[in-house]
Each structure stands twice: as C-alpha cells, then as structure tokens.
Design an enzyme around this catalytic site. Structure first.
Site, mmCIF file in Angstrom:
data_model
loop_
_atom_site.group_PDB
_atom_site.id
_atom_site.type_symbol
_atom_site.label_atom_id
_atom_site.label_comp_id
_atom_site.label_asym_id
_atom_site.label_seq_id
_atom_site.Cartn_x
_atom_site.Cartn_y
_atom_site.Cartn_z
ATOM 1 N N TYR A 104 131.132 27.804 4.432
ATOM 2 C CA TYR A 104 132.101 27.087 5.301
ATOM 3 C C TYR A 104 133.157 26.429 4.528
ATOM 4 C CZ TYR A 104 133.295 23.427 8.336
ATOM 5 O OH TYR A 104 133.689 22.599 9.268
ATOM 6 N N ASP A 148 136.328 29.380 25.473
ATOM 7 C CA ASP A 148 135.017 29.487 24.547
ATOM 8 C C ASP A 148 134.280 30.597 24.768
ATOM 9 O OD1 ASP A 148 133.428 26.882 23.000
ATOM 10 O OD2 ASP A 148 132.214 28.490 23.489
#
Ligand SMILES: NC(=O)c1ccc[n+]([C@@H]2O[C@H](COP(=O)([O-])OP(=O)(O)OC[C@H]3O[C@@H](n4cnc5c(N)ncnc54)[C@H](O)[C@@H]3O)[C@@H](O)[C@H]2O)c1
Length: 305
Positions: free
Chosen positions: A139, A33
């Site tokens: 998105y 991450d």
C-alpha cells in the site's frame, strides 16, 4: 459550476466528502463506487468499477465532469493479503484517472496519499515532509509511486493533481481494512457495549485526524490558488498522535464502559514502520492548514451524533 466525479464514494472518507461537497449549490456531484449504496443518496450515484476506463469516459463526457476526487484504494492491512491485486487496483485506477484528466481536460484532481509512504528508517517521532522514503507495505509503495506520478504528470501534461498525506482517519464509519481502524472499531464496541480485542499494543503511537478536519483539509487544498510553476507536494497533515490506550481511556472518561485486551497481529509490524507524528508546517504555511479537533473535541463531536 464544479461538475465533480468521486470514486470510492461509499468508503469512510467518500461518504462524508460527498455529503459535504453536495451542500454547496455550485457543485454537481456524481458519486461512484463498485458497491451499491444501502439507502438513496442526496446526490447522483452510479455503480461503476474504476478499472472500467471506457465506462468512466462515458460518465465524464455525459456529465461534463471538470473535477475528480479519486478515493478508491486497497488500504494498508488488506493490501498485505494481495500485493499484486493491490498494485493493480491502486496504480491502474490512478493511471485511468490521470488519462481521463488529460484526454477530457479535467481542471483539477484530488488523490489522497498516506503516512504509509514512510518506512522504519525515518525519525519515528516527527516525520519530515521531505525525506528518504522506503515504505514496507505494498500500500505504502503504491502511495509513494502515486506521489511521484502526480509530479510527473504535472510536468509532462500540466495536470493539476492535488494531494494530502492522510494519517489514520477517525469517524463513526470504519475504513476498509487500514492499520488505524482500531480507533473506529474501539469506539463502536464502546457504543454497543462489546469487549474489544485490539490488534496493536496499547502504547503504539500513530498520527490521526478527525474526519471533519480531513474533509476541511481536502476542500481547502482544492480551493487554493497555486502559481503555475509551483512545485506540488502531497502535504502532511495531522490532528493528534494517539495510542490505543490513550483512546480507550478517553472513551472511558466520557462515561462509557469499555474492556480492551491486546493481541497484536501482523498490523503491529505495519504500525511499527510508521511515524508517531508528522511535520505538517508546509501545509500550514502554503494553504493555511490547521486542525480544529483534538482528542476530546473529536469524541464529543462523534458521540453527539
Ligand atoms: N481512512 C484512512 O484512515 C486513510 C488514511 C490515509 C489515506 N487514506 C486514503 O483515502 C482514500 C479513501 O480511503 P477510505 O478510508 O475512504 O477507504 P475505504 O476502503 O473506506 O473506501 C474505498 C471505497 O472504494 C470502493 N472500491 C474498491 N474497489 C473499487 C473499484 N474497483 N471500483 C470502484 N470502487 C471501488 C470500495 O467499495 C469503498 O467504498 C484511499 O485512497 C486511502 O488510501 C485513507
């Protein structure tokens, strides 16, 4: 052995997916991450920006990775603040993962799509698996592009990329700026005895899924044996359809005090473009998808933890 790399591992879905996959002794997990974990994880973790392709080549080769779960994304609500950055991260990271898949013979990739691929012009009541799609958020556009690319790379390079079109995911941890975050936020307000101001109107109906069902769906899809020439889909799945009002009442019925007022913002327009439920019969017939959690079971499970 499955040697698994996960991107976006500290997010709403990644946190539980890593835990769940690491319980299987046949899995080696390398979680990644851009942020650092707050506490030590029970699996390997490396801080890494998914756009740094060279670094990911190093990770994939050093750890002999053969499976990737690519979860990094800028979500629907945050995406509207920065369309260019959202296209760049969502699509370029997808391309990087595909390139790793092709160059380093990754045997299977999971990448989630979203109900955001639909637009206002489909049936709002029950969105079909296959239909004309005109998403109205950046998105949704990146997710639809990803769905097309997934099929393209299967035909072009024989890559095995698997996908689920997720609805709003409910868990105790919030996602990073989605349109269905109200459910998690409302629950946390009830637990902390705070008042909640909801950014959607009380009767805005959206498809949702409890995180345990979402994780089970991902794992089941990744285990399915497909025939080589089978067409691949990003499969619709859902648990139940929810409005903020139904969710608030369900929390109150569990004995919590919760005061909600409603002040719709730009996210109302996003939600109005999404379906209320999705047709998930294809996932059921091809790989046996069936949700285990309704609203009541979801709340009972979250509140016991
Ligand atoms: N949560 C939902 O309700 C939902 C619904 C539909 C689809 N999805 C999809 O599921 C996936 C996971 O969603 P989530 O809710 O866990 O998201 P999230 O926002 O909670 O997590 C995303 C993670 O990606 C990390 N990240 C961001 N930029 C990065 C970068 N450049 N390099 C490496 N890491 C980076 C963030 O730090 C974060 O931990 C996404 O693809 C999302 O589109 C989620």
């Amino acid at each position: 052995m499955n040697r698994i790399l996960i991107t976006g591992a500290l997010g709403q879905i990644g946190t539980l997916l890593c835990q769940s996959l690491s319980n299987d002794p046949d899995n080696f997990i390398l979680a990644t991450d851009i942020r650092k974990p707050i506490k030590n994880t029970q699996y390997d973790f490396v801080q890494a920006d998914v756009l740094d392709y060279k670094f990911f080549v190093k990770l994939v080769t050093e750890h002999r990775i053969n499976t990737i779960y690519h979860l990094v994304s800028i979500l629907s609500a945050n995406g509207e603040h920065d369309p260019f950055g959202t296209w760049n991260l969502n699509i370029q990271s997808f391309q990087n993962i595909v390139r790793l898949g092709k160059e380093y013979k990754i045997k299977r990739i999971f990448w989630p799509s979203s109900i955001a691929v639909y637009g206002k012009d489909i049936s709002p009541i029950l969105a079909p698996q296959q239909t004309e799609m005109n998403p109205e958020t950046i998105y949704g556009i990146t997710k639809l592009a990803g769905e097309k690319l997934m099929n393209y790379y299967k035909i072009k390079y024989g890559l095995d990329i698997r996908s689920i079109r997720l609805p709003g995911v409910i868990s105790i941890n919030a996602a990073g700026g989605g349109t269905t975050d109200f459910a998690v936020e409302m629950l946390n307000c009830a637990l902390n005895k705070d008042k909640y101001t909801c950014y959607l109107l009380p009767n805005t109906r959206l498809p949702m899924i409890y995180i345990e069902d979402a994780i089970n769906a991902i794992k089941a899809l990744m285990k399915t044996n497909f025939k080589n020439n089978e067409r691949i889909y990003s499969y619709n799945v859902m648990g139940y359809s929810l409005t903020p009002k139904i969710w608030a009442d369900a929390i109150i019925n569990k004995g919590y005090k919760l005061e909600v007022d409603y002040k719709p913002d730009y996210r109302q327009i996003i939600a109005d473009g999404w379906p209320q439920t999705v047709d998930d019969k294809l996932a059921n017939s091809i790989w046996g998808w069936a949700p285990k959690y309704n609203i009541e079971k979801t709340l009972s499970d979250i509140l016991k933890s």
